[in-house]
Design an enzyme around this catalytic site. Structure first.
Site, mmCIF file in Angstrom:
data_model
loop_
_atom_site.group_PDB
_atom_site.id
_atom_site.type_symbol
_atom_site.label_atom_id
_atom_site.label_comp_id
_atom_site.label_asym_id
_atom_site.label_seq_id
_atom_site.Cartn_x
_atom_site.Cartn_y
_atom_site.Cartn_z
ATOM 1 N N CYS A 174 0.827 -1.210 0.000
ATOM 2 C CA CYS A 174 0.000 0.000 0.000
ATOM 3 C C CYS A 174 0.858 1.256 0.000
ATOM 4 C CB CYS A 174 -0.912 -0.034 1.229
ATOM 5 S SG CYS A 174 -1.920 1.439 1.356
ATOM 6 N N CYS B 106 -0.380 4.117 2.288
ATOM 7 C CA CYS B 106 -0.157 3.944 3.731
ATOM 8 C C CYS B 106 1.315 4.124 4.083
ATOM 9 C CB CYS B 106 -0.551 2.543 4.202
ATOM 10 S SG CYS B 106 -1.900 1.791 3.317
ATOM 11 N N ASP B 107 2.188 3.543 3.284
ATOM 12 C CA ASP B 107 3.564 3.347 3.740
ATOM 13 C C ASP B 107 4.601 4.233 3.063
ATOM 14 O OD1 ASP B 107 2.588 1.409 5.466
ATOM 15 O OD2 ASP B 107 2.821 -0.194 3.994
#
Lengths: 327, 327
Positions: A138, A141-142
């Site tokens: 992701c 997200c990261d």
């Protein structure tokens, strides 16, 4: 197990489940959403949505919150951290939904478990499978964890391009690995990607006709091994992280034996009324066969199931009726 | 006629057409929406929408504007005041769309003409058919004209109840005439209606098991004749206006002979891919058979047609292929 009765049980709190919940709750049905983690499904990790008609731009968490609040305002109940382990249809037609120590019972169940990230299955993927050690699924997200670092991104679809572009805002250098020469993604995205690749001093480059064969490192990711599928040649690419964007698999393993699944795991149902082979059990969203796999089509699928549910509740024999000329 | 070529022609600028336009335009297709009047379709006359997931409350015109701007931002072109008079498929597979003196040509056409207000067909209805003389089909649009007056509202569905409640905010007195004893509308709406009817000093009353048989007056509406279907008795109801909320008919007369229609006039197409019997021609939204007749399902229908269109453009033989296990 103590039984808890509802008018409608929705399994999964992604966009399809939230669409179904809004309509069921507006119909004054006692409605519960059973969600394994927290609501939002795939969009919970999307920071920029611009293809949901009505919103020029919105984040996935913001849209999720709006949809959940809207359904809750009409009385829909959400239970997070509730993984469904088993479903069964009783002889009296009621559907039992087992969820840990709880047993939920209803005449109608709408299955909206959605899909999950597909894994590559290459050496090193499981070992480093968290953003802290270097493998992520992701970008949204990261990406911030890889600020100033070098990352490899694998894939060629819409999400792959979107997340790679996002990554390139954080990482010092992004190498995108795609197994084909052409991208199957939406043209507007491919154009945005190519413009970024060809920009002066770009930090984004492509390795086409290439696959990732392993992820290596000592304690954390240090290199990716990339193979050119045309020449057979392999190259070591020094990097701090690997992002894998190669699609989704339906979250339907727990349904095997209860409803019919395709070979790929999608729930078999008819496209018009979303009826599965089990009377009273509908499927909606990315978990089902033939899903268009778009946010608004998933939401509408949930709404459609909630509309069709009323036909079944009025007359269970409706389940076996063919498609009407007009509802 | 000079031919104008497009990658995608969308016939109708309601929610389905706008959903299709967004996706077609994001795919960098040269896209035109041909709209008879102005965009928005049915929602253009709705002042409060609260069942489009993501918006707790929004007006139809506002949502239309957002959706149109979103599609236009990606290049979709809108032509208002453009009524399509004829469609034809050439031997080379191109679809011709005649619109007054213009001829538009494309490989793909998405039909999204929507539906229109159904008429009762009672004496006086045509004579007084504008809000100025007393007959209206749209509470949201015309309620302010009846401030402090007495009106009769006919119907029992969702829109009938929504619009009647809206009317009751303006009119001094509203009498709702419904042919059945029960309402088929969403419970939450029926409850809101009944609460209003039973409120102290309510200005809203019901005549159930009743139909409107004529609308009478001299120059403008002065009374409605209402018949009780159980007793056969008729009553004169003195009023200044009659609102008719008895559903919609598909705007598909111009398509007869081009695509297949049901007896009620809905476009026959398969529910999954929205293919009509004419290769390259899709149907989406309230005009098609089996439509769920909700705002978000219409939008998603348009999106789905725009997604499916890509399969056809890649390979025209796809038109005859059965439903795939997963797209």
């Amino acid at each position: 197990m103590a039984e808890q009765h509802f008018d409608c049980i929705i399994v999964g709190g992604g966009p399809a489940g939230l669409g179904a919940a809004l309509y069921a709750a507006r119909d004054r049905m006692k409605t519960i959403i059973l969600e394994k983690f927290y609501p939002g499904g795939q969009i919970i990790t999307t920071d920029r949505i611009e293809n949901y008609p009505g919103f020029a731009e919105i984040s996935g968490p913001d849209l999720t919150e709006k949809m959940m609040a809207q359904a809750a305002a009409f009385g829909a109940e959400l239970r997070t951290g509730s993984e469904v382990t088993e479903l069964r249809r009783r002889d009296d037609g009621m559907i039992e939904v087992a969820c840990g120590k709880d047993l939920f019972v209803s005449k109608v169940v709408i299955l909206t478990p959605g899909s999950s990230y597909r894994h590559l299955g290459v050496p090193g993927e499981e070992e480093f499978r968290n953003a802290g050690t270097g493998v992520s699924y992701c970008g949204t997200c990261d990406a911030p964890f890889f600020k100033g670092k070098t990352v490899v991104a694998v894939g060629g679809g819409n999400t792959a391009i979107e997340d790679t572009l996002h990554l390139s805002k954080f990482a010092a250098k992004v190498i995108m690995v795609h197994r084909r020469k052409e991208f199957r993604a939406t043209k507007v995205l491919v154009e945005e990607l190519m413009a970024k690749v060809h920009a002066p001093d770009s930090n984004l480059s492509l390795m086409l006709d290439s696959t990732l064969t392993s992820i290596e490192g000592s304690g954390k990711v240090q290199k990716a091994v990339v193979k050119n599928v045309k020449t057979g040649q392999t190259n070591d690419v020094a990097c701090d992280g690997v992002f894998i964007f190669v699609g989704m698999v339906p979250n339907t393993a727990f349904l095997n034996g209860f409803v019919d699944l395709t070979e790929a795991g999608f729930i078999r149902c008819e496209p018009a009324y979303l009826r599965t082979r089990v009377p009273g059990v509908f499927a909606a969203g990315d978990c089902r066969v033939g899903a268009a796999m778009q946010l608004v089509t998933a939401v509408a699928d949930g709404v459609n199931a909630a509309m069709c549910m009323k036909h079944y509740l009025r007359d269970p024999k409706w389940w076996d009726e063919p498609l009407a000329d007009a509802i």
